[in-house]
Design an enzyme around this catalytic site. Structure first.
Site, mmCIF file in Angstrom:
data_model
loop_
_atom_site.group_PDB
_atom_site.id
_atom_site.type_symbol
_atom_site.label_atom_id
_atom_site.label_comp_id
_atom_site.label_asym_id
_atom_site.label_seq_id
_atom_site.Cartn_x
_atom_site.Cartn_y
_atom_site.Cartn_z
ATOM 1 C CB THR A 304 -10.726 24.929 21.104
ATOM 2 O OG1 THR A 304 -11.478 25.844 21.915
ATOM 3 C CG2 THR A 304 -9.803 24.087 21.957
ATOM 4 C CG ASP A 305 -14.065 27.443 15.880
ATOM 5 O OD1 ASP A 305 -14.420 28.551 16.330
ATOM 6 O OD2 ASP A 305 -14.128 27.153 14.674
ATOM 7 C CD1 TRP A 306 -15.954 32.289 20.770
ATOM 8 C CD2 TRP A 306 -14.012 31.404 20.117
ATOM 9 N NE1 TRP A 306 -14.944 33.205 21.005
ATOM 10 C CE2 TRP A 306 -13.758 32.688 20.628
ATOM 11 C CE3 TRP A 306 -12.937 30.646 19.670
ATOM 12 C CZ2 TRP A 306 -12.483 33.248 20.693
ATOM 13 C CZ3 TRP A 306 -11.658 31.183 19.717
ATOM 14 C CH2 TRP A 306 -11.441 32.463 20.227
#
Length: 592
Positions: A304-306
Site C-alpha cells: 500500500t501507499d504510506w
C-alpha cells in the site's frame, strides 16, 4: 544439517517453503510492514526516533521482526553503504536471519519532497521523469541502468517507482514524477525503465521495481492530491479508466516485481457493469483482488501507499490517515479491510502487534498471512539477499555519482530542454562574445559563460530569467507545503516585471515545467522560451549554447488558460481546448 532455505542450490520457491514453515506468526507478520527508516551520523544506525521514522532501528528489526524499510536520510555514498551493512548485520542476529530489503523513492533528480522524492545528494543527478519522457527510450534505459548500479552499490534493492500515472489533470501536483500524459509514451518509457532496473529476470543484480499507482493516480478531482483529505476523490467524467490502466497492463507483462495502489477513492466507477465501492484503492477488493489479481493475473507483491491505518504526526504537524471512504473504521478494522482487499504490505506502518492480535483472535487466518509472507520472502530469495546482503564501501564511493554517471545525467538535463520559441533565431548562443548578461533565478557563475553578468536589465544585451512552475502555497498539513498544487497561472506582478525587462533588452525565459504552466502571457515577451523539467544552471547554459543539443519534446500539452483547464476532463489526457502548445511539441526551427 544445513537448513534448506540457506542452500543456494535450491530454487527461490523451495527455499521460501522451507523458511515459511519455520517462522513464528510474529516473524510472518513482520514481513508485512514496510516503514520509513533513516541513517545516522557517519552511517550509524539510528537508535532514537528520527525526524520521520517512528521507532529506533533496533526496535523495528529485533522486536517487531520487520525487514522492509523505505530509507529517507542518507549520508555520503560510503556512509550509506556502511549504514546498509550495519542494518544487515543487525538483521542477521535475528532467529532466522532474514535480510532487510531497503527501498527508496526516486533520488536522482532535483525535487526534495519527503512524501514523494529526494534530491540527488551524492547520486548522479538527472531530469525528473517528465524530463526523461521528453527524451528517447534509450535515454530512459541509460538512466535506469545507472540508477540501478548506484542503488546496488549502497544496498538499495527496491525502487518505489516508476510512477506511470498519466498526467491527465494539469493541476495535479504529482505529475513531475510521471512520464507525461500520453499512455503509449508512458508504456514505452515504463518498459525501458523496468529493463534498466530489473534486467531480463529478477536476480542478484536487480533492483526490484514497485510500479505505481495502480490503477492510475492521475485523474484527481480538480487536480488535488490524494495525500490530503480534500483530494481523496478520483473521477472519470470522460470514461477514461481503461486508458489509465494501460501502462499497468504493460508493467505486468514486463515483469514488475511489485505494485502500489494510490490513496484515491474512485467516484462513479463501474467495472463490467458493476459499481466499484467508493473507498481508497488500497482498501478496494474489486480493484486489488478482482482487477489486479484475478483479471490481470498479477501475483507479485502489492504494497500500500504510506499510512493508510494511522495518522502521521511529525515535525509538529499531522497528516490524517489516508483511509478515504473508511474514515469511520478503527485501525484494526482498516487492517482487516486492506488484507481482505488483497494487499501484502502496509506501507508506512509498524503496528505489528495489532495484526498479530487480529490473527490470534480469529479475525484473520494465519493461512492468509502465509500468502503474503510467501510472496515477500520469495522476492528476497530471487534478489539474492539471503546469500549476500552486504556491499563494498570502497565500491560505493567509486560508483555512486562517478564522473561517468554524473556526465550522463548532465547530458540528459541539457538534452531534455524543450525549445518552445526561438524568434530570430537566437539559438545557439555563442559563448561570451563580449555581451552583458542580466539573470534572475540563475547563478552568476553559470551565466558567466555567456558574458559579463550585470545587475540591471537595462544595462544588459541579454536577459535570462528562470521561472519556477506556479503553484498555490499551502502549509497546514504535514508535507502539504512540499506538494505544488492549485492554479497554474503566473502572478500578474511577475508578468509585469518580465514585460519591463523585455522592453529594454532581449529576453530568454526558462519555464520550469513540473506541471504545465500557463505560458500565454509569457510567450509574446520572450524572444526565446524554453521549458525544463529538472535542469541545472550549467546544463541550461550547455543547451542554450548548443554544446549539448536541446531535443526535448513536451510530455504534455500546455493549456492556453486556467478556464480551459477547469472545464477539461480530469481523466482524459491532453484534453484542454485550443492548447498553447500540443503534447510532443518542439520548436520547428530546432535542429534535428
Amino acid at each position: 544439517m544445513r537448513d534448506s532455505y540457506r542452500d543456494p542450490r535450491q530454487t527461490p520457491a523451495e527455499r521460501t517453503t522451507d523458511l515459511l514453515g519455520r517462522l513464528s506468526l510474529e516473524e510472518k507478520v513482520g514481513l508485512m510492514f514496510h516503514t520509513v527508516i533513516e541513517s545516522g551520523p557517519g552511517g550509524s544506525l539510528v537508535e532514537t526516533t528520527g525526524s520521520l521514522s517512528k521507532s529506533p532501528t533496533r526496535t523495528v528489526v529485533r522486536d517487531k521482526h520487520m525487514n522492509h524499510f523505505n530509507v529517507h536520510g542518507l549520508g555520503t555514498p560510503r556512509e550509506a553503504a556502511r549504514w546498509a551493512n550495519a542494518l544487515q548485520r543487525l538483521a542477521a542476529e535475528t532467529e532466522h536471519g532474514i535480510p532487510v530489503t531497503v527501498s527508496t523513492d526516486p533520488r536522482h533528480a532535483f525535487t526534495e519532497n519527503a512524501g514523494a522524492s529526494f534530491a540527488a545528494r551524492g547520486f548522479s543527478q538527472w531530469p525528473e521523469p517528465l524530463g526523461l519522457a521528453a527524451l528517447d527510450d534509450a535515454d530512459i534505459r541509460e538512466h535506469a541502468q545507472i540508477a540501478r548500479r548506484e542503488y546496488l552499490a549502497v544496498g538499495i534493492r527496491m525502487a518505489l517507482h516508476p510512477q506511470v500515472d498519466l498526467a491527465s489533470e494539469p493541476r495535479w501536483g504529482r505529475q513531475f514524477q510521471t512520464f507525461g500524459a500520453d499512455a503509449e509514451r508512458t508504456t514505452r518509457a515504463l518498459v525501458a525503465y523496468l529493463e534498466g532496473f530489473q534486467g531480463p529476470d529478477l536476480g542478484p543484480d536487480s533492483v526490484a521495481c514497485v510500479t505505481k499507482h495502480f490503477p492510475g493516480g492521475g485523474p484527481q478531482q480538480d487536480g488535488e492530491d490524494a495525500h490530503f483529505p480534500y483530494g481523496r476523490e478520483q473521477v472519470y467524467p470522460g470514461g477514461g479508466f481503461a486508458l489509465h490502466l494501460a501502462p499497468f497492463r504493460a508493467a505486468i507483462a514486463a515483469g514488475t516485481a511489485g505494485m502500489m495502489p494510490y490513496y484515491g477513492m474512485p467516484i462513479g466507477l463501474e467495472l463490467d457493469g458493476e459499481p466499484v465501492e467508493e473507498v481508497g484503492f488500497g482498501y478496494n477488493r474489486a480493484i486489488i483482488t478482482g482487477l489486479l489479481r484475478e483479471r490481470l493475473g498479477f501475483d507479485g507483491v502489492v504494497v500500500t501507499d504510506w499510512e493508510l491505518i494511522h495518522d502521521n504526526v511529525a515535525q509538529g504537524q499531522v497528516l490524517p490517515a489516508k483511509a478515504w471512504g473508511v474514515e469511520h473504521l478503527s485501525p484494526a478494522e482498516r487492517l482487516i479491510t486492506v488484507i481482505d482487499a488483497g494487499c501484502d504490505q502496509f506501507g508506512g506502518e509498524e503496528c505489528t502487534d495489532l495484526l498479530v492480535d487480529l490473527v490470534r483472535t480469529g479475525h484473520i487466518t494465519e493461512g492468509r498471512i502465509d500468502v503474503s509472507a510467501r510472496r515477500l520472502l520469495e522476492l528476497k530469495f530471487r534478489l539474492g539477499l539471503f546469500d549476500d546482503p552486504y556491499v563494498d564501501e570502497d565500491a560505493a564511493e567509486r560508483i555512486v555519482g562517478s564522473p561517468a554517471h554524473s556526465d550522463a545525467g548532465f547530458r540528459a538535463q541539457a538534452a531534455s530542454v524543450t525549445v518552445l520559441r526561438d524568434e530570430g533565431p537566437l539559438l545557439p548562443l555563442r559563448p561570451n562574445e563580449g555581451r552583458r548578461v542580466y539573470v534572475e533565478g540563475m547563478s552568476a557563475a553559470a551565466a558567466a559563460e555567456l558574458g559579463t553578468v550585470v545587475g540591471r536589465a537595462e544595462d544588459a544585451d541579454l536577459a535570462i530569467v528562470r521561472l519556477p512552475t506556479p503553484f498555490e502555497p499551502r502549509d497546514d498539513l504535514l508535507f502539504e507545503s512540499l506538494f505544488h498544487q492549485g492554479s497554474l497561472e503566473y502572478r500578474p506582478g511577475l508578468v509585469a516585471r518580465l514585460r519591463g525587462i523585455a522592453a529594454v533588452t532581449t529576453l530568454i525565459v526558462d519555464a520550469g515545467l513540473e506541471r504545465p504552466a500557463i505560458l500565454t502571457p509569457i510567450l509574446p515577451l520572450a524572444t526565446v522560451l524554453v521549458g525544463t523539467y529538472g535542469t541545472s544552471d550549467a546544463a541550461l547554459v550547455a543547451a542554450l549554447t548548443g554544446r549539448i543539443r536541446p531535443r526535448g519534446r513536451l510530455p504534455f500539452e500546455i493549456p492556453r488558460s486556467m478556464d480551459a483547464v477547469r472545464v477539461s476532463h480530469e481523466d482524459i489526457p491532453n484534453d484542454t481546448a485550443d492548447p498553447l502548445f500540443p503534447a510532443g511539441f518542439r520548436w520547428s526551427g530546432a535542429s534535428e
